[in-house]
Scaffold this motif. Structure first.
Motif, PDB file in Angstrom:
ATOM      1  N   PHE A 116      19.606   4.209 -12.838  1.00 42.72           N
ATOM      2  CA  PHE A 116      20.607   3.148 -12.731  1.00 42.72           C
ATOM      3  C   PHE A 116      20.225   1.842 -13.435  1.00 42.72           C
ATOM      4  O   PHE A 116      21.086   1.045 -13.794  1.00 42.72           O
ATOM      5  CB  PHE A 116      20.947   2.929 -11.249  1.00 42.72           C
ATOM      6  N   LYS A 117      18.920   1.634 -13.683  1.00 41.62           N
ATOM      7  CA  LYS A 117      18.508   0.401 -14.357  1.00 41.62           C
ATOM      8  C   LYS A 117      19.221   0.229 -15.715  1.00 41.62           C
ATOM      9  O   LYS A 117      19.381  -0.883 -16.196  1.00 41.62           O
ATOM     10  CB  LYS A 117      16.998   0.390 -14.579  1.00 41.62           C
ATOM     11  N   ASP A 118      19.629   1.356 -16.332  1.00 40.07           N
ATOM     12  CA  ASP A 118      20.345   1.260 -17.614  1.00 40.07           C
ATOM     13  C   ASP A 118      21.651   0.475 -17.490  1.00 40.07           C
ATOM     14  O   ASP A 118      22.079  -0.138 -18.470  1.00 40.07           O
ATOM     15  CB  ASP A 118      20.693   2.653 -18.142  1.00 40.07           C
ATOM     16  N   GLY A 153       7.664   2.633 -12.904  1.00 31.67           N
ATOM     17  CA  GLY A 153       8.430   3.781 -13.388  1.00 31.67           C
ATOM     18  C   GLY A 153       9.728   3.438 -14.078  1.00 31.67           C
ATOM     19  O   GLY A 153       9.743   3.135 -15.258  1.00 31.67           O
ATOM     20  N   ASP A 154      10.823   3.459 -13.333  1.00 32.09           N
ATOM     21  CA  ASP A 154      12.153   3.353 -13.935  1.00 32.09           C
ATOM     22  C   ASP A 154      12.374   2.100 -14.773  1.00 32.09           C
ATOM     23  O   ASP A 154      12.969   2.150 -15.840  1.00 32.09           O
ATOM     24  CB  ASP A 154      13.227   3.319 -12.836  1.00 32.09           C
ATOM     25  N   THR A 155      11.915   0.958 -14.260  1.00 35.45           N
ATOM     26  CA  THR A 155      12.226  -0.292 -14.934  1.00 35.45           C
ATOM     27  C   THR A 155      11.605  -0.354 -16.322  1.00 35.45           C
ATOM     28  O   THR A 155      12.240  -0.801 -17.274  1.00 35.45           O
ATOM     29  CB  THR A 155      11.720  -1.495 -14.119  1.00 35.45           C
ATOM     30  N   THR A 276      18.390   1.279  -1.401  1.00 31.30           N
ATOM     31  CA  THR A 276      18.021  -0.104  -1.693  1.00 31.30           C
ATOM     32  C   THR A 276      16.519  -0.322  -1.781  1.00 31.30           C
ATOM     33  O   THR A 276      15.752   0.218  -0.995  1.00 31.30           O
ATOM     34  CB  THR A 276      18.639  -1.019  -0.617  1.00 31.30           C
ATOM     35  N   GLY A 277      16.119  -1.117  -2.752  1.00 28.97           N
ATOM     36  CA  GLY A 277      14.727  -1.520  -2.912  1.00 28.97           C
ATOM     37  C   GLY A 277      14.643  -3.023  -2.995  1.00 28.97           C
ATOM     38  O   GLY A 277      14.404  -3.726  -2.018  1.00 28.97           O
ATOM     39  N   ASN A 278      14.911  -3.550  -4.184  1.00 29.95           N
ATOM     40  CA  ASN A 278      14.829  -4.981  -4.402  1.00 29.95           C
ATOM     41  C   ASN A 278      16.122  -5.721  -4.049  1.00 29.95           C
ATOM     42  O   ASN A 278      16.253  -6.906  -4.286  1.00 29.95           O
ATOM     43  CB  ASN A 278      14.472  -5.227  -5.861  1.00 29.95           C
ATOM     44  N   PHE A 279      17.110  -4.998  -3.507  1.00 33.15           N
ATOM     45  CA  PHE A 279      18.368  -5.578  -3.029  1.00 33.15           C
ATOM     46  C   PHE A 279      19.294  -6.024  -4.158  1.00 33.15           C
ATOM     47  O   PHE A 279      20.285  -6.707  -3.934  1.00 33.15           O
ATOM     48  CB  PHE A 279      18.089  -6.768  -2.081  1.00 33.15           C
ATOM     49  N   GLY A 280      19.024  -5.617  -5.395  1.00 34.30           N
ATOM     50  CA  GLY A 280      19.869  -6.053  -6.502  1.00 34.30           C
ATOM     51  C   GLY A 280      21.171  -5.267  -6.581  1.00 34.30           C
ATOM     52  O   GLY A 280      22.252  -5.841  -6.758  1.00 34.30           O
ATOM     53  N   ASN A 281      21.076  -3.957  -6.445  1.00 37.57           N
ATOM     54  CA  ASN A 281      22.247  -3.106  -6.553  1.00 37.57           C
ATOM     55  C   ASN A 281      23.253  -3.417  -5.439  1.00 37.57           C
ATOM     56  O   ASN A 281      24.438  -3.671  -5.698  1.00 37.57           O
ATOM     57  CB  ASN A 281      21.763  -1.645  -6.498  1.00 37.57           C
ATOM     58  N   ILE A 282      22.779  -3.456  -4.217  1.00 41.19           N
ATOM     59  CA  ILE A 282      23.688  -3.698  -3.088  1.00 41.19           C
ATOM     60  C   ILE A 282      24.262  -5.119  -3.152  1.00 41.19           C
ATOM     61  O   ILE A 282      25.402  -5.369  -2.739  1.00 41.19           O
ATOM     62  CB  ILE A 282      22.982  -3.426  -1.728  1.00 41.19           C
ATOM     63  N   PRO A 330      10.267   6.402  -5.162  1.00 43.46           N
ATOM     64  CA  PRO A 330       9.360   5.292  -5.461  1.00 43.46           C
ATOM     65  C   PRO A 330      10.060   4.014  -5.906  1.00 43.46           C
ATOM     66  O   PRO A 330       9.519   2.921  -5.724  1.00 43.46           O
ATOM     67  CB  PRO A 330       8.483   5.842  -6.599  1.00 43.46           C
ATOM     68  N   SER A 331      11.271   4.130  -6.467  1.00 43.31           N
ATOM     69  CA  SER A 331      11.935   2.913  -6.927  1.00 43.31           C
ATOM     70  C   SER A 331      12.507   2.095  -5.766  1.00 43.31           C
ATOM     71  O   SER A 331      13.069   1.029  -5.980  1.00 43.31           O
ATOM     72  CB  SER A 331      13.041   3.258  -7.917  1.00 43.31           C
ATOM     73  N   MET A 332      12.372   2.624  -4.547  1.00 41.17           N
ATOM     74  CA  MET A 332      12.781   1.852  -3.371  1.00 41.17           C
ATOM     75  C   MET A 332      11.563   1.414  -2.562  1.00 41.17           C
ATOM     76  O   MET A 332      11.710   0.879  -1.467  1.00 41.17           O
ATOM     77  CB  MET A 332      13.687   2.696  -2.475  1.00 41.17           C
ATOM     78  N   SER A 429      24.783   6.681  -6.482  1.00 46.45           N
ATOM     79  CA  SER A 429      23.743   7.587  -6.975  1.00 46.45           C
ATOM     80  C   SER A 429      22.982   6.904  -8.097  1.00 46.45           C
ATOM     81  O   SER A 429      23.553   6.528  -9.120  1.00 46.45           O
ATOM     82  CB  SER A 429      24.386   8.879  -7.476  1.00 46.45           C
ATOM     83  N   THR A 430      21.658   6.717  -7.895  1.00 37.58           N
ATOM     84  CA  THR A 430      20.913   5.843  -8.794  1.00 37.58           C
ATOM     85  C   THR A 430      20.026   6.571  -9.798  1.00 37.58           C
ATOM     86  O   THR A 430      19.440   5.929 -10.666  1.00 37.58           O
ATOM     87  CB  THR A 430      20.046   4.851  -7.988  1.00 37.58           C
ATOM     88  N   ALA A 431      19.892   7.878  -9.681  1.00 37.68           N
ATOM     89  CA  ALA A 431      19.099   8.579 -10.704  1.00 37.68           C
ATOM     90  C   ALA A 431      19.605  10.000 -10.872  1.00 37.68           C
ATOM     91  O   ALA A 431      20.078  10.619  -9.919  1.00 37.68           O
ATOM     92  CB  ALA A 431      17.617   8.598 -10.339  1.00 37.68           C
TER      93      ALA A 431
HETATM   94  C1  LIG Z   1      15.685   0.381  -8.964  1.00 35.11           C
HETATM   95  C2  LIG Z   1      16.169   1.596  -8.250  1.00 35.11           C
HETATM   96  C3  LIG Z   1      16.640   1.544  -6.925  1.00 35.11           C
HETATM   97  C4  LIG Z   1      16.644   0.261  -6.114  1.00 35.11           C
HETATM   98  O1  LIG Z   1      17.566  -0.677  -6.576  1.00 35.11           O
HETATM   99  P1  LIG Z   1      17.462  -2.210  -6.119  1.00 35.11           P
HETATM  100  O2  LIG Z   1      18.445  -2.921  -6.953  1.00 35.11           O
HETATM  101  O3  LIG Z   1      16.045  -2.614  -6.430  1.00 35.11           O
HETATM  102  O4  LIG Z   1      17.757  -2.276  -4.661  1.00 35.11           O
HETATM  103  C5  LIG Z   1      17.093   2.707  -6.340  1.00 35.11           C
HETATM  104  N1  LIG Z   1      17.058   3.876  -7.006  1.00 35.11           N
HETATM  105  C6  LIG Z   1      16.597   3.980  -8.274  1.00 35.11           C
HETATM  106  C7  LIG Z   1      16.546   5.314  -8.928  1.00 35.11           C
HETATM  107  C8  LIG Z   1      16.156   2.842  -8.945  1.00 35.11           C
HETATM  108  O5  LIG Z   1      15.689   2.948 -10.204  1.00 35.11           O
END
Ligand SMILES: *Cc1c(COP(=O)(O)O)cnc(C)c1O
Length: 513
Positions: A116-118, A153-155, A276-282, A330-332, A429-431
Motif C-alpha cells: 500500500f505504500k505505493d 521492509g515495505d517503505t 494499522t501501524g503508524n496510523f497514517g492509513n486510517i 511486520p509493517s504494523m 487490504s494493504t499488501a
Molecule cells: C505500512 C503498512 C501498514 C501500516 O500502515 P500505517 O499507515 O503505518 O498504519 C499496514 N500494512 C502494510 C502492508 C504496510 O506496508
C-alpha cells in the motif's frame, strides 16, 4: 487556481503559514510537530458520487485541487497521470472487490512494489520534485535533496521506486541485514535508477534506525553535504503531509465505487477496517469522514503490538512496559504511532498535544482527558489479533472464499468480522499475498507462526516459496515484478556496521561513486 490553503502544525509552533509545497519539502515542523491544513474542504454527496465516472488520476487531481495545493491545476493533472499510470497492474488503481457478498475489500497493492505504500509514494515524490523546482524558481533555495530512509521492509522499496530518477532528489536506503525477508532484500538491491543507493546494516531494525537517526541529527554532516554536494537531508517518511493527502483520495474513491457497484445505497454509511501501524492509513479515512464521505465507524486493527487498540479502548497510551513482538505483519510492528498526533490535535488542540507528547517522551505514557476520549470513541473502535489467529484467518478465508489475504489484511479481516454490525464494512487490504508469501505458505499448511516450514522448503528462495503457495492455491497469481526477482542483477551488495560514522561513510562513498 483555487485559493491556496495554508498549514499549521500540531504543536502550534510554526507561525509562518507554509503552503503545500513548503510542507512537502520540510516534512516535519520545527519543534517536532506535524503539519495539518488550516481548513479541510467539504465534499457533498453528488461531488463524491461523480468521481465514479472518472479515472483514478482524475479523482486524485480533484481531491488535491479541493485541498488548495499551490501547484497549478494543469501541473497537478500531469503529475497525477504519471503517479497513477501504466505502472499499476489494475487500471482502476485502487479497486473495491467483493471477496464475499458481505465483505468488500479495498485493494491498495496494485502498484509497482505490491504494497500500500505505493499509493502515496508513487505520488508524493513527484510533488516533492515539483516543490523543489518551485523553490529554485522563486530563488528561495538552491540545494537539491538527499532522502535518507531506514526501513524494515515495505517503505524502503516503495520509496526507492517512487524517487528513482526524480529531478532534484537522491535517495539512500538502509535496511537491517538481519531483519528483512529474502524477497524484500531482493526488491531493494535490484532497484533501478541513477539517483538511488541501498545498504545493509549489521543488526536489527532498531540498530539500523538509530544509526540513521544519528546521522540525521549530526549538524556537521549536514554542513558537509551542503558545502560539498549542495544537498539537504530529508526523510519523506509517513508523517509527511505529502504522503497523507494521497491516502485520503482512495477512501473517497472507494465510497463512490461502492455506491456505483450497488454495494451501498447513496448516502448510507459504511464502516472501514484498517490494519494499522503508524496510523497514517486510517487517518486518511478519518479525514475523508470529516470531509463528508459517509463513513460511520473506523475499526482500528492491530497485531500483537497492540498499543493502539489498547489506547482506543482505554484512552491511555502506554509503552512503558511493552516489548516489541515479532509478528507475520511486520509493517504494523510499531510502538510509537507518529500520525496519532494529528488525530489528537483535531480532537484536543495544540496545548494538549504538547503536553501529551512531552509525557510520552519522559514517562513513556499519557492519558487523554474524558472529553477527548469520548470524542474518539464516537468514531474509533479497535481490537487486535494474535499471530496464530492471523495465519488461521488466511487459511479459513481462502477455504471459504478462494480469496488469498496477506497477513496484514488478515488482521483487518478478522477484526472486521468481530466488530461489524449492520453497516457494510470495507476491509482495507494493504499488501499482495505474495509480498509475504512465506507466512502465507505457513498459513495454508495450517502451521502456527512459531512452527518451521517442512524440511523440503529449506534453501528455497522467497520466489521459489511463492511457487509452493501456488501449488496449494492454484490460480493465485504472482505479480511480474516479484516473479522475476531471482533473475535480476543485484546492484547493491554492501553491508555496513550500525553506527553514525559508518552510515555517514556509506553516504559519502555513494555520493563520490
Ligand atoms: C505500512 C503498512 C501498514 C501500516 O500502515 P500505517 O499507515 O503505518 O498504519 C499496514 N500494512 C502494510 C502492508 C504496510 O506496508
Amino acid at each position: 487556481m483555487k485559493s491556496t490553503v495554508r498549514y499549521q502544525d500540531t504543536r502550534g509552533l510554526d507561525l509562518t503559514g507554509p503552503r503545500f509545497s513548503d510542507v512537502v519539502v520540510k516534512g516535519i515542523a520545527p519543534g517536532g510537530g506535524l503539519f495539518v491544513p488550516e481548513t479541510l474542504p467539504e465534499l457533498n454527496l453528488n461531488e463524491i458520487l461523480a468521481l465514479a465516472d472518472a479515472p483514478y488520476w482524475r479523482r486524485a487531481a480533484a481531491i488535491f485541487s479541493r485541498f488548495g495545493v499551490d501547484v497549478g491545476s494543469e501541473r497537478v493533472d500531469a503529475l497525477m497521470r504519471r503517479a497513477y499510470g501504466a505502472q499499476w497492474d489494475n487500471e482502476r488503481i485502487a479497486p473495491v472487490i467483493e471477496a464475499r457478498p458481505d465483505m468488500h475489500v479495498l485493494e491498495l497493492w496494485h502498484g509497482p512494489t505490491s504494497a500500500f505504500k505505493d499509493m502515496a509514494l508513487q505520488c508524493m515524490p513527484l510533488f516533492f520534485s515539483e516543490s523543489v523546482e518551485m523553490l529554485h524558481a522563486r530563488r528561495l533555495a538552491e540545494d537539491d535533496y538527499l532522502i535518507l530512509v531506514a526501513t524494515s521492509g515495505d517503505t524502503g522499496k516503495a520509496a526507492l521506486e517512487g524517487f528513482a530518477d526524480r529531478a532534484h532528489t537522491n535517495i539512500v536506503v538502509f535496511y537491517p541485514a538481519d531483519g528483512v525477508s529474502d524477497l524484500q532484500r531482493k526488491q531493494m538491491v535490484t532497484q533501478r535508477g541513477d539517483n538511488v543507493g541501498v545498504f545493509g546494516v549489521r543488526g536489527n531494525f532498531d540498530d539500523c534506525q538509530n544509526a540513521v537517526k544519528a546521522a540525521f541529527s549530526d549538524e556537521s554532516f549536514a554542513d558537509e553535504l551542503h558545502e560539498r554536494w549542495s544537498l539537504r537531508l530529508s526523510s519523506a517518511n509517513s508523517i509527511n503531509w505529502g504522503r497523507l493527502l494521497p491516502q485520503i483520495v482512495y477512501y473517497v474513491s472507494a465510497y463512490a465505487d461502492m455506491v456505483a457497484g450497488g454495494g451501498v445505497k447513496a448516502g448510507d454509511s459504511i464502516d472501514v477496517c484498517v490494519p494499522t501501524g503508524n496510523f497514517g492509513n486510517i487517518l486518511g479515512a478519518y479525514y475523508a469522514r470529516r470531509m463528508g464521505v459517509p463513513i460511520g465507524r473506523l475499526l482500528c486493527a492491530s497485531n500483537e503490538n497492540n498499543v493502539l487498540s489498547d489506547f482506543i479502548a482505554t484512552g491511555v497510551y502506554d509503552i512503558s512496559g511493552r516489548d516489541f513482538v515479532t509478528t507475520p505483519s511486520p509493517s504494523m510492528d510499531i510502538l510509537i504511532s507518529s500520525n496519532l498526533e494529528r488525530l489528537l490535535f483535531h480532537l484536543a488542540g495544540p496545548e494538549a498535544v504538547r503536553e501529551w507528547m512531552l509525557q510520552l517522551a519522559e514517562e513513556k505514557r499519557f492519558q487523554v482527558d474524558r472529553e477527548t476520549f469520548a470524542q474518539m470513541r464516537e468514531v474509533f473502535v479497535g481490537d487486535f489479533v494474535d499471530n496464530d489467529t492471523s495465519l488461521a484467518t488466511i487459511r479459513r478465508v481462502f477455504e471459504d472464499t478462494g480469496y488469498l489475504l496477506d497477513p496484514h489484511t488478515a488482521v483487518a479481516w478478522e477484526v472486521a468480522e468481530r466488530l461489524r454490525d449492520d453497516s457494510p464494512v470495507l476491509v482495507v487490504s494493504t499488501a499482495h499475498w505474495a509480498k509475504f508469501g512465506t507466512d502465507v505458505l505457513s498459513a495454508l499448511l495450517a502451521l502456527g507462526y512459531a512452527e518451521a516450514l517442512p524440511a523440503d522448503c529449506d534453501g528455497l528462495s522467497g520466489v521459489e516459496l511463492l511457487g509452493r503457495v501456488q501449488e496449494l492455491a492454484p490460480g493465485a497469481c504472482v505479480p511480474h515484478a516479484l516473479a522475476e526477482l531471482d533473475t535480476l542483477d543485484e546492484r547493491f551488495g554492501v553491508v555496513v556496521d550500525a553506527g553514525r560514522e559508518s552510515i555517514e561513510g556509506a553516504v559519502r562513498d555513494w555520493l563520490a561513486r
